[in-house]
Design an enzyme around this catalytic site. Sequence first.
Site, short mmCIF file in Angstrom:
data_model
loop_
_atom_site.label_atom_id
_atom_site.label_comp_id
_atom_site.label_asym_id
_atom_site.label_seq_id
_atom_site.Cartn_x
_atom_site.Cartn_y
_atom_site.Cartn_z
N GLU A 62 0.75 -1.10 -0.03
CA GLU A 62 0.08 0.02 0.09
C GLU A 62 0.80 1.14 0.05
OE1 GLU A 62 -3.53 2.18 2.64
OE2 GLU A 62 -2.74 -0.04 3.22
N ASN A 107 -6.74 1.36 2.75
CA ASN A 107 -7.46 2.67 2.88
C ASN A 107 -6.80 3.91 2.03
OD1 ASN A 107 -8.50 1.42 5.06
ND2 ASN A 107 -7.60 2.65 6.67
N ASN A 207 -12.31 -1.21 -1.15
CA ASN A 207 -11.61 -1.79 0.08
C ASN A 207 -12.27 -1.20 1.30
OD1 ASN A 207 -8.94 -2.67 1.52
ND2 ASN A 207 -9.63 -0.44 2.56
N GLU A 208 -12.70 -2.25 2.04
CA GLU A 208 -13.34 -2.04 3.45
C GLU A 208 -14.30 -0.89 3.29
OE1 GLU A 208 -10.19 -1.46 6.27
OE2 GLU A 208 -9.35 -3.64 6.04
N TYR A 279 -6.88 -8.75 11.35
CA TYR A 279 -5.66 -8.76 12.10
C TYR A 279 -5.75 -9.26 13.37
CZ TYR A 279 -4.23 -5.74 8.14
OH TYR A 279 -4.17 -5.32 6.98
N GLU A 330 -6.33 -9.53 3.47
CA GLU A 330 -5.55 -8.73 4.41
C GLU A 330 -5.43 -9.73 5.61
OE1 GLU A 330 -5.90 -4.40 5.43
OE2 GLU A 330 -6.48 -4.12 3.55
N GLN A 387 1.70 -6.34 5.55
CA GLN A 387 2.00 -6.01 4.28
C GLN A 387 3.42 -6.61 3.74
OE1 GLN A 387 1.45 -2.05 2.94
NE2 GLN A 387 -0.43 -1.85 4.09
#
Length: 550
Positions: A62, A107, A207-208, A279, A330, A387
Site C-alpha cells: 500500500e 485505505n 476496500n473496506e 488482524y 489482508e 504487508q
Amino acid sequence: MTADVSRRRFLKDASQAGLALAATSSVGRFAVAQGERATRVVIDSDRQVAPISQYLFGSFLEHLGRAIYEGIYDPGSKLSDSNGFRTDVMREVHELGVPIIRYPGGNFVSGYHWLDGVGPRKSRPTVLDRAWNTLETNQFGSNEFVTWARQVGAEPLFGLNFGTGSAEDAAALVEYCNVPKGTKWSELRRSHGFDQPHAVKYWCVGNEMDGPWQIGHMPAREYGIKATDAARQMRAVDPTVKLVACGSSGPFMPTYIDWDCTVLEECYDDVDGISLHRYWGNAEETKGDSSIFLAMNLAMDRQIHEIVAVCDTVQARKRSGKQLFLSFDEWNVWYRARSGDAVDGHGKPAPHLLEEPYNLEDALVVGGLANSLIRHSDRVKVACLAQLVNVIAPFMTNESGILRQTIYYPYAWALKYARGRALSIAPEGPGYEVASLGRPVEAVGIPSPGFGQVPYLDVVATLDPDKKTATLLVLNRDLEKPRNLEIAWHDLTPASVIAFETITGSDLKAMNTFTDPSRVVPQKLENPHVGAKMSVALPARSYSVLSLAL
C-alpha cells in the site's frame, strides 16, 4: 536463539516412547515423557481438501509509510537499479516466490486517482493522502508497480477506488491496463511507453467500504449496486477479469455477516469472489494471555466458515450454479503500531507508519494462520499477508540492507512447502480450554465467542504428487512442554526427510533487530526414523515443518 539444536541419537523405537531431542542451553532441554498422551494423525493421500491455489500466500503493498518509498522504490539508494527499485528487496521477494501482490491499497486506494500516478514523473502531482495524512509524490504508480511485480515473478492484484472513484474510473483503468491498442485509455498507456498491455487479471472492487474510517464509506446495498455496475463495465472492457467484491472488514464489525449477505444479494452474479480481512494481536482480545494468542488462528477458521456459509446461502437463494471463492487479502498480526504517530503521517512523505516489531510468539501465530489457510484451500483461492516491506511486514529496510523479522520464516515455509494438494486430516490429541475472548483492539470491536477445547498441536498436511513430497506444518501451542505427534501413513511410505526445522525459544518476546538479526531463526531438528509409522517430538511453543520424500 542459536541456529542449530544439538542432537542425540534416536533412543527408542518410534512406536514406544517417541523421539527425544537435546537442545542448546538457550532453548532448554526437552523430551517427551513416558506415558504422555500423543497427538495421532492418519495421512491418507486419497482424502484431499483441494489443490492449493498458487495465489494462497500472496502479499500486499500500500502507499502507506515506507512500504513503497524506501521499501521497494528508493531511487536515491546505492542499492537501487536504474528504475529506482531496491535490488536487495527484489531479490528477497523473488527468492521467496511471492505469487501475487495486492496494490495500491488499503485505505489509501479509496482516495487515490490512478491518473496521478502515470505519465512523465515531472508532470505528476504531489497530493495529500487523506487516509494516512501523508504527502504522496506519485513518483511510483501503476506502470511502475506492474513492471516491478513482473520482475519479482508476482502477479498484480489491483485495488480500485470505490471511495471517491466511480464505476467509470474502474473501467477506464482496466482499459488502460488490458486493452492492447486503439482506444482512448490503451493509447494513453502506449504513449507512456508501455506498448504491450499489462494483462491484469485480478481486481479488488473497493476496500473496506463497510468501515466508517474509509473514505467514501457507504451502506451495503449502495455498495452492492455500485459494485454490480462497475463489474459489468469492467467485463465489457475485458471479459477475462476476476473480480473480488468488498466483504466485511472483520468479525468485529457491528454489521458483520449482514454486510456480506446484502452486498452479495446485489452483485453475486457479477463477481467471482469476496474479500475477508482480519488482524490479530496479544492485547485486549486475548487478555494478554499467550496461550489464548496462540489459538487465534482458530478465529480465522471460524471467519472462513462463516463467510462460506453466507456465499452459499446467497448462491442457494439465487439458484446459481456459480460458487464464489474467498480472497483473504489482508491478514497478519498487528496490534502495537495502531495509534498516535504510528498511524499519522503529519503531512510528510514516506513517514515511519505501522512499523510493527515482531517477536517469537507473533511468528508462531502467523504459522497457525498459514495452517488455517491451507485447511480451507477448497474455498480460499487468494490470500495476502499484509504487508510486504516495512509496514506490518516480514521485511524491514534501512540504508544498508534488509532485516528478516520473525514472521518471515513461517511465511517462507508456507511458500516453499505448501504445494500440491491440501490433505484432509483429523488429528486427535490433548488440548486446553479457551472459554472466552475479550474485546478486539478495534475501536468499534465486538467480542467474539471463545473456542472451547483447543488442541495443543495444530497440524496440516500437504502432498505434491509431481515432486513426490509430503509436508506437515505443526504449531505446538503448549507453552511449557514438548508434544509428541504420531503419524500413521495409510497408503504412502516416506523414504527420507527433506527438512525438519522449527522456530522456538525460551523467550516468546524475543525479536530480530538490525543489530541482532539472528535472534529468532529456524533451528534444525534431528531427523526422525521414517516409515509407515512415525513419531516426532515438537518443542514447546514452536512452529515446525517436516518435509518428506516419498
